[in-house]
Design a protein around this motif. Structure first.
Motif, PDB file in Angstrom:
ATOM      1  N   GLY A  38       2.230   3.968  -6.140  1.00 35.75           N
ATOM      2  CA  GLY A  38       2.448   5.154  -7.356  1.00 35.75           C
ATOM      3  C   GLY A  38       3.653   4.981  -8.155  1.00 35.75           C
ATOM      4  O   GLY A  38       4.268   6.058  -8.690  1.00 35.75           O
ATOM      5  N   THR A  39       4.470   3.871  -8.103  1.00 34.19           N
ATOM      6  CA  THR A  39       5.669   3.709  -8.783  1.00 34.19           C
ATOM      7  C   THR A  39       5.523   2.974 -10.135  1.00 34.19           C
ATOM      8  O   THR A  39       4.516   2.017 -10.229  1.00 34.19           O
ATOM      9  CB  THR A  39       6.635   2.375  -7.918  1.00 34.19           C
ATOM     10  N   GLN A  40       5.947   3.527 -11.127  1.00 38.02           N
ATOM     11  CA  GLN A  40       5.668   2.874 -12.450  1.00 38.02           C
ATOM     12  C   GLN A  40       6.630   1.723 -12.743  1.00 38.02           C
ATOM     13  O   GLN A  40       7.771   1.610 -12.468  1.00 38.02           O
ATOM     14  CB  GLN A  40       6.293   3.904 -13.510  1.00 38.02           C
ATOM     15  N   VAL A  41       5.711   0.643 -12.958  1.00 37.55           N
ATOM     16  CA  VAL A  41       6.505  -0.830 -13.072  1.00 37.55           C
ATOM     17  C   VAL A  41       6.624  -1.300 -14.506  1.00 37.55           C
ATOM     18  O   VAL A  41       5.681  -1.095 -15.195  1.00 37.55           O
ATOM     19  CB  VAL A  41       5.559  -1.748 -12.309  1.00 37.55           C
TER      20      VAL A  41
ATOM     21  N   VAL B  56      13.890  11.074  -7.932  1.00 38.82           N
ATOM     22  CA  VAL B  56      13.136  10.028  -7.592  1.00 38.82           C
ATOM     23  C   VAL B  56      12.393   9.015  -8.436  1.00 38.82           C
ATOM     24  O   VAL B  56      11.898   9.383  -9.473  1.00 38.82           O
ATOM     25  CB  VAL B  56      11.827  10.755  -6.771  1.00 38.82           C
ATOM     26  N   VAL B  57      12.576   7.614  -7.892  1.00 35.95           N
ATOM     27  CA  VAL B  57      11.666   6.515  -8.689  1.00 35.95           C
ATOM     28  C   VAL B  57      10.649   6.059  -7.813  1.00 35.95           C
ATOM     29  O   VAL B  57       9.584   5.768  -8.590  1.00 35.95           O
ATOM     30  CB  VAL B  57      12.832   5.520  -8.838  1.00 35.95           C
ATOM     31  N   ALA B  58      10.813   6.225  -6.715  1.00 30.95           N
ATOM     32  CA  ALA B  58       9.719   5.460  -5.758  1.00 30.95           C
ATOM     33  C   ALA B  58       9.699   5.922  -4.252  1.00 30.95           C
ATOM     34  O   ALA B  58      10.645   6.394  -3.848  1.00 30.95           O
ATOM     35  CB  ALA B  58       9.959   4.034  -5.747  1.00 30.95           C
ATOM     36  N   ARG B  59       8.351   5.938  -3.959  1.00 34.19           N
ATOM     37  CA  ARG B  59       8.215   6.468  -2.462  1.00 34.19           C
ATOM     38  C   ARG B  59       7.296   5.365  -1.744  1.00 34.19           C
ATOM     39  O   ARG B  59       6.369   4.630  -2.509  1.00 34.19           O
ATOM     40  CB  ARG B  59       7.386   7.555  -2.560  1.00 34.19           C
ATOM     41  N   SER B  60       7.599   4.718  -0.501  1.00 26.88           N
ATOM     42  CA  SER B  60       6.848   3.724  -0.120  1.00 26.88           C
ATOM     43  C   SER B  60       7.176   3.579   1.489  1.00 26.88           C
ATOM     44  O   SER B  60       7.842   4.473   1.896  1.00 26.88           O
ATOM     45  CB  SER B  60       7.347   2.436  -0.791  1.00 26.88           C
ATOM     46  N   ARG B  61       7.058   2.397   2.248  1.00 24.46           N
ATOM     47  CA  ARG B  61       7.248   2.200   3.451  1.00 24.46           C
ATOM     48  C   ARG B  61       8.671   1.881   3.779  1.00 24.46           C
ATOM     49  O   ARG B  61       9.262   2.414   4.413  1.00 24.46           O
ATOM     50  CB  ARG B  61       6.330   0.868   4.162  1.00 24.46           C
ATOM     51  N   ASP B  62       8.964   0.936   2.786  1.00 24.28           N
ATOM     52  CA  ASP B  62      10.747   0.561   3.032  1.00 24.28           C
ATOM     53  C   ASP B  62      10.959   0.135   1.571  1.00 24.28           C
ATOM     54  O   ASP B  62      10.323  -0.014   0.562  1.00 24.28           O
ATOM     55  CB  ASP B  62      10.847  -0.264   4.010  1.00 24.28           C
ATOM     56  N   TYR B  63      12.402  -0.419   1.506  1.00 26.25           N
ATOM     57  CA  TYR B  63      12.860  -1.052   0.298  1.00 26.25           C
ATOM     58  C   TYR B  63      12.099  -2.373  -0.126  1.00 26.25           C
ATOM     59  O   TYR B  63      12.012  -2.347  -1.372  1.00 26.25           O
ATOM     60  CB  TYR B  63      14.200  -1.442   0.761  1.00 26.25           C
ATOM     61  N   ASN B  64      11.315  -2.926   0.677  1.00 23.63           N
ATOM     62  CA  ASN B  64      10.664  -4.232   0.269  1.00 23.63           C
ATOM     63  C   ASN B  64       9.708  -3.831  -0.785  1.00 23.63           C
ATOM     64  O   ASN B  64       9.187  -4.909  -1.438  1.00 23.63           O
ATOM     65  CB  ASN B  64      10.248  -5.017   1.408  1.00 23.63           C
ATOM     66  N   ASP B  65       9.162  -2.741  -0.565  1.00 28.64           N
ATOM     67  CA  ASP B  65       7.933  -2.347  -1.520  1.00 28.64           C
ATOM     68  C   ASP B  65       8.192  -1.997  -2.703  1.00 28.64           C
ATOM     69  O   ASP B  65       7.278  -2.150  -3.775  1.00 28.64           O
ATOM     70  CB  ASP B  65       7.099  -1.279  -1.073  1.00 28.64           C
ATOM     71  N   VAL B  66       9.461  -1.570  -3.184  1.00 24.33           N
ATOM     72  CA  VAL B  66       9.808  -1.119  -4.278  1.00 24.33           C
ATOM     73  C   VAL B  66      11.319  -1.471  -4.843  1.00 24.33           C
ATOM     74  O   VAL B  66      12.089  -0.611  -5.183  1.00 24.33           O
ATOM     75  CB  VAL B  66       9.689   0.507  -4.304  1.00 24.33           C
ATOM     76  N   PRO B  67      11.596  -2.675  -4.872  1.00 23.07           N
ATOM     77  CA  PRO B  67      13.092  -3.152  -5.358  1.00 23.07           C
ATOM     78  C   PRO B  67      13.196  -2.752  -6.681  1.00 23.07           C
ATOM     79  O   PRO B  67      12.096  -3.011  -7.430  1.00 23.07           O
ATOM     80  CB  PRO B  67      12.988  -4.860  -4.759  1.00 23.07           C
ATOM     81  N   PRO B  68      14.209  -2.494  -7.268  1.00 22.44           N
ATOM     82  CA  PRO B  68      14.464  -2.144  -8.601  1.00 22.44           C
ATOM     83  C   PRO B  68      14.091  -3.290  -9.661  1.00 22.44           C
ATOM     84  O   PRO B  68      13.568  -3.090 -10.560  1.00 22.44           O
ATOM     85  CB  PRO B  68      15.834  -1.672  -8.639  1.00 22.44           C
TER      86      PRO B  68
END
Length: 281
Positions: free
Chosen positions: A59-62, A246-258
């Protein structure tokens, strides 16, 4: 109290020899959700590139783009204006530990209950989680986990990296907000509470003057499932509120690096990351 915050986030790389092509994904646009409204958001690149946007699995905008002209530097700048809300009250009607252990919870939140690359299981941490759960009901558990983490980690920039796992940070006894969040997630998941990683920004001052621009920071915190998601910042010992974007929600950092990308060319050197934040209202 709601805030309106302007954020400018700039990150870049310099290359030892001209890069002929690069393919990039950027996750720096804040989310719009129940407690947060993104009023404006742009992403610009130098050299200029045509960008397109999509929402990933979490659900993070890329913002994605590629470059096929030779370049020796790449700078990505995101600018946004966000309206945030004060920290919500902790839910009153919270599931018991027995309710959290039901199969329907495991099925619905399986991705937020299992270990991940940055939040691996460790026998001593499992024991610590069970001890905390034995003396705290789920409503009190998340702040108790935050206190446990702060007793064992010293906030010290530069001692860990983006690939440092929660176990490694715990064994070193130091780290940054990302490590505090990852270690909290290990304990929460080991106790049977669905928990997710939240990344974004934090305004550093609770008493910020309107109109004053200050150096901000990328930040990470956690959310636990208490019948609904409830955010807590273990680094600062506060619920997530008007200072958190909030920018991202996920399991950990690896799912949503900037920023994530590949390129063809010489070795790269980071130009660093700068974040400035301004409270507008």
């Amino acid at each position: 109290m709601s805030w309106q915050i302007r954020i400018e986030h700039s990150t870049g790389h310099r290359y030892a020899s001209p890069v002929l092509s690069s393919y990039n994904e950027v996750r720096i646009i804040p989310q719009t959700a129940a407690a947060q409204l993104t009023l404006e958001a742009t992403v610009r690149t130098e050299p200029a590139a045509q960008t397109y946007r999509y929402w990933d699995y979490w659900g993070t905008q890329v913002t994605a783009f590629d470059l096929h002209t030779p370049h020796t530097e790449l700078v990505v700048t995101g600018r946004s204006i966000v309206q945030t809300a004060s920290a919500p009250e902790r839910p009153r009607d919270v599931p018991t530990w027995s309710a959290l252990a039901e199969d329907r919870i495991a099925d619905e939140f399986v991705e937020y209950l299992r270990p991940s690359a940055s939040t691996p299981e460790h026998a001593e941490l499992v024991d610590a989680a069970r001890e905390l759960a034995a003396t705290h009901d789920p409503r009190e558990f998340v702040p108790a986990v935050g206190a446990w983490v702060r007793e064992r980690l010293t906030y010290r920039p530069g001692t860990t990296g983006v690939h440092t796992s929660a176990v490694e940070a715990w064994q070193k006894g130091e780290g940054v907000c990302q490590d505090f969040a990852h270690l909290a997630l290990v304990l929460m998941r080991a106790a049977g509470m669905p928990a997710r990683y939240v990344s974004g920004y934090q305004h550093p001052s609770a008493s910020a003057e309107v109109g004053e621009t200050v150096a901000g920071q990328s930040h990470a915190w956690v959310e636990g499932w208490l019948g609904e998601w409830w955010g807590f910042d273990p680094t600062n010992d506060v619920p997530a509120g008007e200072q958190h974007v909030v920018v991202a929600r996920s399991r950990d950092y690896n799912d949503v690096p900037p920023v994530r990308g590949v390129f063809s060319g010489g070795a790269s050197t980071s130009l660093g990351v700068t974040v400035s934040v301004t409270r507008l209202a």
